[in-house]
Scaffold this motif. Structure first.
Motif, PDB file in Angstrom:
ATOM      1  N   LEU A  93       0.931   4.018  -3.023  1.00 13.85           N
ATOM      2  CA  LEU A  93       0.596   5.424  -2.783  1.00 13.85           C
ATOM      3  C   LEU A  93       1.691   6.354  -3.286  1.00 13.85           C
ATOM      4  O   LEU A  93       1.420   7.340  -3.981  1.00 13.85           O
ATOM      5  CB  LEU A  93       0.346   5.678  -1.296  1.00 13.85           C
ATOM      6  N   ARG A 149       0.831  -1.207   0.000  1.00 18.05           N
ATOM      7  CA  ARG A 149       0.000   0.000   0.000  1.00 18.05           C
ATOM      8  C   ARG A 149       0.864   1.255   0.000  1.00 18.05           C
ATOM      9  O   ARG A 149       0.542   2.233  -0.673  1.00 18.05           O
ATOM     10  CB  ARG A 149      -0.930   0.007   1.205  1.00 18.05           C
ATOM     11  N   ARG A 151      -2.433  11.053  -0.603  1.00 20.82           N
ATOM     12  CA  ARG A 151      -3.389  10.648  -1.650  1.00 20.82           C
ATOM     13  C   ARG A 151      -4.200  11.867  -2.103  1.00 20.82           C
ATOM     14  O   ARG A 151      -4.631  12.665  -1.290  1.00 20.82           O
ATOM     15  CB  ARG A 151      -4.297   9.544  -1.129  1.00 20.82           C
ATOM     16  N   ARG A 152      -4.382  12.022  -3.383  1.00 19.19           N
ATOM     17  CA  ARG A 152      -5.007  13.209  -3.975  1.00 19.19           C
ATOM     18  C   ARG A 152      -6.295  13.628  -3.271  1.00 19.19           C
ATOM     19  O   ARG A 152      -6.469  14.785  -2.915  1.00 19.19           O
ATOM     20  CB  ARG A 152      -5.296  12.981  -5.457  1.00 19.19           C
ATOM     21  N   GLU A 157       1.870   6.294  -7.062  1.00 15.64           N
ATOM     22  CA  GLU A 157       0.695   6.980  -7.610  1.00 15.64           C
ATOM     23  C   GLU A 157       0.919   8.497  -7.633  1.00 15.64           C
ATOM     24  O   GLU A 157       0.617   9.168  -8.617  1.00 15.64           O
ATOM     25  CB  GLU A 157      -0.510   6.634  -6.736  1.00 15.64           C
ATOM     26  N   GLY A 158       1.468   9.036  -6.548  1.00 17.44           N
ATOM     27  CA  GLY A 158       1.749  10.468  -6.493  1.00 17.44           C
ATOM     28  C   GLY A 158       2.805  10.886  -7.500  1.00 17.44           C
ATOM     29  O   GLY A 158       2.692  11.939  -8.141  1.00 17.44           O
ATOM     30  N   GLU A 197      -7.261   2.685   4.954  1.00 22.19           N
ATOM     31  CA  GLU A 197      -6.345   2.872   3.836  1.00 22.19           C
ATOM     32  C   GLU A 197      -5.232   3.836   4.237  1.00 22.19           C
ATOM     33  O   GLU A 197      -5.412   4.695   5.094  1.00 22.19           O
ATOM     34  CB  GLU A 197      -7.068   3.376   2.589  1.00 22.19           C
ATOM     35  N   VAL A 199      -3.273   6.997   3.612  1.00 20.42           N
ATOM     36  CA  VAL A 199      -3.566   8.233   2.891  1.00 20.42           C
ATOM     37  C   VAL A 199      -2.374   9.186   2.855  1.00 20.42           C
ATOM     38  O   VAL A 199      -2.421  10.195   2.157  1.00 20.42           O
ATOM     39  CB  VAL A 199      -4.811   8.945   3.469  1.00 20.42           C
ATOM     40  N   SER A 219       4.080  12.098   0.724  1.00 14.30           N
ATOM     41  CA  SER A 219       3.036  11.875  -0.268  1.00 14.30           C
ATOM     42  C   SER A 219       1.689  11.800   0.432  1.00 14.30           C
ATOM     43  O   SER A 219       1.563  11.176   1.481  1.00 14.30           O
ATOM     44  CB  SER A 219       3.311  10.562  -1.023  1.00 14.30           C
TER      45      SER A 219
END
Length: 153
Positions: A19, A15, A82-83, A22-23, A59, A61, A80
Motif C-alpha cells: 500500500l 499488504r 489507497r486511492r 503503491e502511493g 484489505e 486501506v 497513506s
C-alpha cells in the motif's frame, strides 16, 4: 462511515508495504523499492513508535505511524490511503488516532515532512492545523501542538 485504526500486526507486513509503495509510485511515477528499508520489517522499524492500519472489507486501506524524535516530539510518517478510499475520512481518522497515542505518551508536538510538490498532502496537513516551520531542499516541514488535535472532532 467511521473508520477505526488498529496497531500493525506482522501478518499485514506485505499488504502494508504494498500500500505505501503503491502511493509513492502513484505520486512519483517510478519508485526505487530499496529506498524504503523501513517497509521491509515494519514491526522492527517502528518498535519505538506506533504504526497503525485501517482495514476495510479484508484489505488494508490506510496507514500512518509515529516515530519519536527526542524530547516531547514525534514525527508522523507513512501516511497513506489507497486511492479509491480517499476523501472518506480515513486520513483524518488515522491522524486523530496517532494524536491520541501521542497524548498518551506525553508528547507535546507533532511534526511531519512532505515534498513541496505534493500539493494534496500539504493542503490536507494545513486543513488540520499544521503550520509550516521551514522549507528546505524541496521539502516542507510542519508542526502542530498535540493539544490542538482536539479541534479535529
Amino acid at each position: 462511515m467511521r473508520f477505526h485504526s488498529r496497531p500493525f500486526r506482522p501478518e499485514g507486513q506485505e499488504r502494508v508495504r504494498a500500500l505505501v509503495l503503491e502511493g509513492l509510485a502513484e505520486h512519483w511515477g517510478v519508485l526505487d523499492p530499496t529506498a524504503n528499508p523501513d517497509l521491509e520489517n515494519v514491526a522492527a522499524a517502528y518498535r519505538q513508535g506506533c504504526f497503525l492500519v485501517v482495514w476495510q472489507d479484508g484489505e488494508i486501506v490506510g496507514t500512518g505511524a509515529l516515530l519519536p524524535r527526542g524530547g516531547h516530539i514525534v514525527e508522523i510518517v507513512r501516511g497513506s490511503v489507497r486511492r479509491e478510499w480517499r476523501r472518506r475520512g480515513i486520513g483524518k481518522a488515522l491522524l486523530h488516532a496517532l494524536c491520541r497515542e501521542a497524548q498518551r505518551r506525553g508528547v507535546r508536538q507533532l511534526v511531519l515532512e512532505t515534498t513541496a510538490t505534493w500539493h494534496d498532502a500539504i493542503a490536507f496537513d494545513r486543513a488540520l492545523g499544521f503550520k509550516e516551520t521551514r522549507h528546505a531542499d524541496g521539502n516542507m516541514y510542519f508542526a502542530l501542538p498535540v493539544n490542538a488535535c482536539t479541534r479535529w472532532d
